[in-house]
Design a protein around this motif. Structure first.
Motif, short mmCIF file in Angstrom:
data_model
loop_
_atom_site.label_atom_id
_atom_site.label_comp_id
_atom_site.label_asym_id
_atom_site.label_seq_id
_atom_site.Cartn_x
_atom_site.Cartn_y
_atom_site.Cartn_z
N MET A 1 0.85 -1.20 0.00
CA MET A 1 0.00 0.00 0.00
C MET A 1 0.89 1.25 0.00
O MET A 1 1.86 1.33 0.73
CB MET A 1 -0.92 0.00 1.23
N LEU A 2 0.51 2.23 -0.82
CA LEU A 2 1.30 3.45 -0.92
C LEU A 2 1.14 4.30 0.33
O LEU A 2 0.01 4.60 0.75
CB LEU A 2 0.85 4.26 -2.15
N ARG A 3 2.27 4.64 0.95
CA ARG A 3 2.24 5.53 2.12
C ARG A 3 2.74 6.90 1.69
O ARG A 3 3.89 7.05 1.28
CB ARG A 3 3.11 4.96 3.23
N VAL A 4 1.85 7.90 1.81
CA VAL A 4 2.17 9.23 1.31
C VAL A 4 3.36 9.82 2.04
O VAL A 4 4.22 10.48 1.44
CB VAL A 4 0.94 10.15 1.44
N GLU A 5 3.46 9.59 3.38
CA GLU A 5 4.57 10.18 4.12
C GLU A 5 5.91 9.63 3.65
O GLU A 5 6.92 10.35 3.59
CB GLU A 5 4.38 9.96 5.63
N VAL A 6 5.94 8.34 3.29
CA VAL A 6 7.19 7.75 2.79
C VAL A 6 7.52 8.31 1.41
O VAL A 6 8.68 8.61 1.10
CB VAL A 6 7.10 6.22 2.75
N LEU A 7 6.49 8.47 0.58
CA LEU A 7 6.71 9.03 -0.76
C LEU A 7 7.28 10.44 -0.67
O LEU A 7 8.23 10.79 -1.38
CB LEU A 7 5.40 9.04 -1.54
N LEU A 8 6.72 11.27 0.21
CA LEU A 8 7.23 12.63 0.37
C LEU A 8 8.66 12.62 0.91
O LEU A 8 9.50 13.43 0.49
CB LEU A 8 6.31 13.43 1.31
N LEU A 9 8.96 11.71 1.86
CA LEU A 9 10.33 11.59 2.37
C LEU A 9 11.27 11.15 1.26
O LEU A 9 12.41 11.64 1.16
CB LEU A 9 10.36 10.59 3.53
N ASP A 10 10.82 10.24 0.40
CA ASP A 10 11.64 9.81 -0.74
C ASP A 10 11.98 10.99 -1.64
O ASP A 10 13.12 11.13 -2.11
CB ASP A 10 10.90 8.75 -1.55
N LEU A 11 10.97 11.85 -1.87
CA LEU A 11 11.21 13.02 -2.72
C LEU A 11 12.25 13.95 -2.10
O LEU A 11 13.12 14.49 -2.80
CB LEU A 11 9.90 13.77 -2.96
N VAL A 12 12.18 14.14 -0.79
CA VAL A 12 13.16 14.98 -0.09
C VAL A 12 14.55 14.39 -0.24
O VAL A 12 15.52 15.09 -0.56
CB VAL A 12 12.78 15.13 1.39
N ILE A 13 14.68 13.08 0.00
CA ILE A 13 15.99 12.42 -0.06
C ILE A 13 16.56 12.48 -1.48
O ILE A 13 17.74 12.79 -1.69
CB ILE A 13 15.87 10.95 0.41
N VAL A 14 15.70 12.19 -2.45
CA VAL A 14 16.16 12.16 -3.85
C VAL A 14 16.63 13.54 -4.29
O VAL A 14 17.72 13.70 -4.87
CB VAL A 14 15.02 11.66 -4.76
N LEU A 15 15.83 14.56 -4.02
CA LEU A 15 16.18 15.91 -4.47
C LEU A 15 17.45 16.40 -3.77
O LEU A 15 18.34 16.97 -4.41
CB LEU A 15 15.02 16.87 -4.18
N ALA A 16 17.57 16.14 -2.47
CA ALA A 16 18.76 16.58 -1.72
C ALA A 16 20.01 15.86 -2.22
O ALA A 16 21.07 16.48 -2.43
CB ALA A 16 18.56 16.32 -0.23
N ALA A 17 19.92 14.53 -2.42
CA ALA A 17 21.08 13.77 -2.88
C ALA A 17 21.51 14.20 -4.28
O ALA A 17 22.70 14.34 -4.57
CB ALA A 17 20.77 12.27 -2.85
N ALA A 18 20.51 14.41 -5.16
CA ALA A 18 20.83 14.81 -6.53
C ALA A 18 21.51 16.17 -6.57
O ALA A 18 22.50 16.37 -7.27
CB ALA A 18 19.56 14.83 -7.38
N ARG A 19 21.00 17.13 -5.79
CA ARG A 19 21.59 18.47 -5.79
C ARG A 19 22.99 18.45 -5.17
O ARG A 19 23.91 19.10 -5.66
CB ARG A 19 20.69 19.44 -5.02
N LEU A 20 23.15 17.70 -4.08
CA LEU A 20 24.43 17.65 -3.38
C LEU A 20 25.51 17.03 -4.25
O LEU A 20 26.60 17.59 -4.44
CB LEU A 20 24.28 16.88 -2.07
N LEU A 21 25.22 15.84 -4.79
CA LEU A 21 26.24 15.15 -5.59
C LEU A 21 26.43 15.82 -6.95
O LEU A 21 27.52 15.76 -7.53
CB LEU A 21 25.87 13.68 -5.76
N GLY A 22 25.37 16.45 -7.47
CA GLY A 22 25.53 17.20 -8.71
C GLY A 22 26.47 18.38 -8.53
O GLY A 22 27.33 18.65 -9.37
#
Length: 652
Positions: A1-22
């Protein structure tokens, strides 16, 4: 089942990691896309493993993340199609086509051969699509990443950069065409019916013949509105998504529909409209949705399962990908007589894969053409080939050559004469520099059109004088100097070469001469060894550099060069011998015979000797400093044998 809070946390992690390593990738001189792809790989099972990774990016999160990634990919491929500039190829068609064909066919053939070897363990029953896909994946070039590499180095303004972009544009079209065929075959095999795949070609024709004229009506609507309205942007997005859906329904892939819709967008008079569309879509796609695509791609990369056999396969993939691309591009360029150094630089640039390769590999994984292990190895290949572009380019085509190309482009843009320019520094009284001017004229006469620039700074201890009282002596001295320089210019013109004089007062001759030399953008610099500021002039020169040693003006015998001095010194010696009407002598006894034979094949008679005779003008490579040398030649590379014909002096 899709958990919205996990999805939003995933978006935070993905965007932060992409910007940092970029940002980190940019700091170490790599394209930001390298860091973003690495971020995706690190967030996958390779680093986080099944426990943390399963919580954050588990099976229940995959559909939502994949959907976001697919939307980002649709927008990105539309941007790629929209930015595909047909003007890049104009005027470069023949050369760019030869480079693109070599850069595509050689790695494609080698990739297909490697695929046949790997088919037993990785084809998953789809041998033909697997072989064709591996060929297409090996031959890809990342046009967007290449454009970023060239822009960062300001090479997009140079002839070399323009040729690289034109070739990459053709390679892009070839790669996507081959990939469409591969995916069509794979989709037809997987689908219950094959008739939808047959609609792909008619669909492309409809897009160009029907949809393109309809989209052209957006331009007058945009001009009437004076801005990009929500209605106009909605029309573009609806068409984009509909085109992506249509190709997916045909069992091809939605990326082709998105790319095709971008390619048929209006070009004539639509520059501002295209710019505004890109500005709106790129922010959403590049900042959020494309990083999601990298993460979804990285989730399928698991380097923990690599074995010794996997390392062997990776080595074979790298050898085929790098070797095929470099060799194919190099020989494709050389067939069109592109000089060796530029051909090597083009090969290095077109070896960039990056984002385009990741897109291709993701398509192969989705269509079942690639298995998980081979997908992971191919992603590593994409990262390594892209990361090596910058360092290898600096080795093959140093920054000083890029600076020279940029200066030449600026000079051409300003309408300055494109004549071959020899700059000669006159360090002392001009009346004593007749032999030096003659030497410069002989070197310039090998090209046409050509000119000699005679540079001289008149020492003046109080700085540059202003017109006023007490300057009659200085002005008379300058008049006398200019007269002597004009006499030198007449010597140069007597060789059938144009001559110009640059002379002024200077309170710091050693400090100002280097700037004067660099600002003239010469193709060849001739400087006496005792010139004030010699070390700085030599260090800042971005072209072939000749140091004139004592005794050069007294030489009246043959022109001599040692057999081990390299092509650049031999090239200069040949120029001078032909221009001055003197014999050419190759030093080194028996060992010099090979160079003499090489010159003989060019129709040049060259004798050999163990030592130079009295009165010989000896040419040597800088750094060797033989005691008897009169001219020391420094070059970024040895002369191209195909260009040795330029040593023959032009006749007035």
């Amino acid at each position: 089942m899709l958990r919205v809070e996990v999805l939003l946390l995933d978006l935070v992690i993905v965007l932060a990691a992409a910007r940092l390593l970029g940002a980190l990738a940019r700091r170490i001189g790599q394209p930001p896309v390298i860091g973003e792809i690495v971020a995706g790989v690190l967030l996958g099972p390779t680093l986080l493993g099944p426990w943390i990774g399963g919580e954050l990016f588990g099976a229940d999160m995959r559909p939502a993340l994949t959907a976001l990634a697919d939307v980002g990919l649709v927008l990105f491929m539309f941007v790629v199609g929209l930015e595909l500039d047909q003007e890049l190829v104009r005027g470069k068609g023949k050369v760019a086509a030869s480079i693109a064909i070599g850069s595509t066919t050689v790695p494609f053939a080698l990739g297909a051969a490697l695929a046949l070897f790997l088919a037993a363990g990785h084809a998953q029953g789809k041998t033909l699509p697997f072989v064709l896909f591996m060929g297409a994946a090996m031959s890809a070039t990342a046009f967007p990443v290449l454009a970023r590499v060239l822009t960062d180095r300001e090479m997009h303004r140079t002839t070399l950069g323009g040729l690289a972009l034109a070739s990459a544009a053709i390679i892009d079209v070839l790669a996507w065409t081959v990939l469409a065929v591969v995916v069509g075959i794979a989709g037809a095999e997987a689908a219950s019916g094959q008739w939808q795949v047959l609609l792909a070609v008619p669909y492309a024709a409809v897009m160009f013949l029907v949809v393109r004229p309809l989209l052209a009506r957006l331009v007058p609507a945009f001009e009437r509105a004076g801005r990009l309205t929500p209605g106009l942007l909605s029309v573009v997005l609806l068409g984009l998504l509909a085109s992506a859906w249509a190709t997916e329904w045909m069992h091809v892939h939605f990326i082709f529909g998105a790319f095709l819709f971008g390619a048929v967008m209006p070009r004539e008079g639509a520059e501002r409209l295209s710019h505004l569309i890109l500005e709106r879509l790129e922010q959403l796609a590049v900042l959020l949705l494309l990083p999601m695509f990298f993460v979804v791609s990285g989730l399928n990369v698991n380097l923990r399962t690599m074995t010794v056999t996997s390392l062997g396969v990776l080595a074979a993939i790298l050898a085929v990908a790098i070797g095929g691309k470099l060799l194919g591009t190099y020989f494709g360029a050389r067939l069109q007589r592109v000089p060796a150094r530029q051909a090597a630089a083009l090969a290095t640039l077109l070896n960039t894969r990056g984002l385009t390769e990741i897109v291709i590999l993701s398509v192969g994984l989705q269509k079942g053409v690639l298995d998980g292990e081979l997908y992971s190895l191919m992603v590593l290949m994409a990262l390594l080939t892209t990361a090596m572009t910058g360092p290898l380019l600096r080795r093959v085509y140093p920054d000083r050559r890029i600076a020279r190309d940029i200066a030449e482009a600026e000079r051409t843009a300003l309408g300055v004469s494109a004549a071959f320019r020899v700059l000669t520094v006159i360090p002392g009284p001009p009346g004593d520099a007749g032999p030096l001017a003659g030497l410069a004229a002989s070197l310039a006469s090998a090209r046409t059109p050509s000119e000699v620039l005679l540079a001289h700074l008149q020492p003046y201890p109080r700085g540059r004088p202003e017109v006023g009282t007490g300057l009659s002596f200085e002005l008379a001295q300058m008049t006398e100097t200019l007269g002597a320089l004009e006499a030198l210019a007449s010597v140069v013109r007597g060789h059938g070469v144009e001559a110009r004089v640059v002379s002024r007062f200077s309170a710091d001759v050693a400090g100002e001469l280097p700037a004067l030399v660099t600002g003239a953008h010469p193709d060849l610099v001739v400087v006496p060894w005792d010139t004030p500021g010699y070390e700085r002039i030599a260090g800042e020169a971005t072209c072939r550099f000749i140091t004139v040693m004592p005794g050069a003006d007294a030489s009246d015998g043959p022109v001599a060069v040692h057999h081990e001095q390299g092509d650049a010194a031999a090239h200069v010696a040949l120029q001078l011998a032909l221009a001055m009407g003197r014999p050419l002598l190759v030093l080194g006894g028996v060992k010099g015979a090979s160079l003499a034979q090489r010159l003989g094949r060019l129709g040049v008679d060259a004798a050999t000797a163990a030592e130079p005779p009295d009165g010989a003008l000896v040419v040597a490579a800088e750094g060797t400093d033989p005691p008897a040398a009169h001219l020391l030649v420094r070059a970024e590379q040895d002369a191209d044998p195909m260009d040795w014909a330029t040593a023959v002096p032009a006749r007035p």
